[in-house]
Design an enzyme around this catalytic site. Sequence first.
Site, short mmCIF file in Angstrom:
data_model
loop_
_atom_site.label_atom_id
_atom_site.label_comp_id
_atom_site.label_asym_id
_atom_site.label_seq_id
_atom_site.Cartn_x
_atom_site.Cartn_y
_atom_site.Cartn_z
N HIS A 173 10.36 28.47 20.83
CA HIS A 173 11.67 28.88 20.33
C HIS A 173 11.62 29.18 18.85
O HIS A 173 10.92 28.52 18.09
CB HIS A 173 12.73 27.79 20.59
N PHE A 174 12.38 30.18 18.45
CA PHE A 174 12.62 30.47 17.05
C PHE A 174 13.88 29.72 16.62
O PHE A 174 14.88 29.71 17.34
CB PHE A 174 12.91 31.96 16.82
N HIS A 175 13.83 29.13 15.43
CA HIS A 175 15.04 28.63 14.78
C HIS A 175 15.52 29.73 13.82
O HIS A 175 14.71 30.30 13.08
CB HIS A 175 14.71 27.40 13.91
N ASP A 224 21.78 25.33 18.10
CA ASP A 224 21.07 24.05 18.03
C ASP A 224 22.12 22.94 17.94
O ASP A 224 23.06 23.02 17.15
CB ASP A 224 20.14 24.02 16.80
N GLN A 228 7.03 20.31 16.62
CA GLN A 228 7.64 20.81 17.86
C GLN A 228 7.95 19.64 18.78
O GLN A 228 7.05 18.89 19.15
CB GLN A 228 6.70 21.80 18.56
P1 AMP Z 1 11.68 21.67 17.66
O1 AMP Z 1 11.40 20.50 16.75
O2 AMP Z 1 11.32 22.98 17.00
O3 AMP Z 1 11.03 21.51 19.03
O4 AMP Z 1 13.24 21.72 17.80
C1 AMP Z 1 13.94 21.47 18.96
C2 AMP Z 1 15.37 21.68 18.60
O5 AMP Z 1 16.12 21.66 19.79
C3 AMP Z 1 15.96 20.60 17.68
O6 AMP Z 1 16.41 21.20 16.47
C4 AMP Z 1 17.10 20.00 18.50
O7 AMP Z 1 18.24 19.70 17.73
C5 AMP Z 1 17.38 21.09 19.51
N1 AMP Z 1 17.91 20.63 20.78
C6 AMP Z 1 17.42 19.64 21.57
N2 AMP Z 1 18.18 19.52 22.68
C7 AMP Z 1 19.14 20.46 22.60
C8 AMP Z 1 20.22 20.84 23.44
N3 AMP Z 1 20.46 20.22 24.61
N4 AMP Z 1 21.03 21.83 23.04
C9 AMP Z 1 20.80 22.47 21.87
N5 AMP Z 1 19.80 22.16 21.03
C10 AMP Z 1 18.98 21.16 21.39
#
Ligand code: AMP
Length: 136
Positions: free
Chosen positions: A99-101, A30, A93
């Site tokens: 996606h899993f964190h 991330d 989201q």
């Molecule tokens: P979510 O809120 O679960 O949709 O989280 C999306 C995650 O994607 C966030 O924690 C962002 O920091 C991460 N993210 C967004 N763009 C990128 C990228 N280009 N490379 C890596 N992580 C990203």
Amino acid sequence: MENCIFCKIINKELPSYEVYSNDYVYAFLDINPVNYGHTLVVPKKHYENLEEIDERNLKELIIAVKKIGKAIKDGLNVNGYNIGINNGSVAGQIVPHLHFHIIPRLEDDGIKLMPQRKYIEDKASKYAEKIRRALE
Ligand code: AMP
Ligand code: ZN
């Protein structure tokens, strides 16, 4: 899927810090980590959320989460990690590709989990009943 940032990462149209890849799953750091090593594990096929993904791909996804979780523990020398999905915009989201964190946890890192409440009156039995009915 066109215009999906994670599909672009999977297809190498955008850069990422790759952690793991197989036929079904891609995992990368991330870019804005909660803690260093915070990893996103995504199905290679585009599904917006957990309701959409089929069982085969879900199985591969959770197997990869388990494998990468262990690698985070062993490789980063941490004792535990949080696993989470923000499923739906109301749940936070931002990227509409499931996606899993996996968030490595450090002793005393000060990160608070979501605040919890107490059930009042007969709300617990009512809410359990609503969910049970929807499962029928
Ligand atoms: P979510 O809120 O679960 O949709 O989280 C999306 C995650 O994607 C966030 O924690 C962002 O920091 C991460 N993210 C967004 N763009 C990128 C990228 N280009 N490379 C890596 N992580 C990203
Ligand atoms: Zn996508």
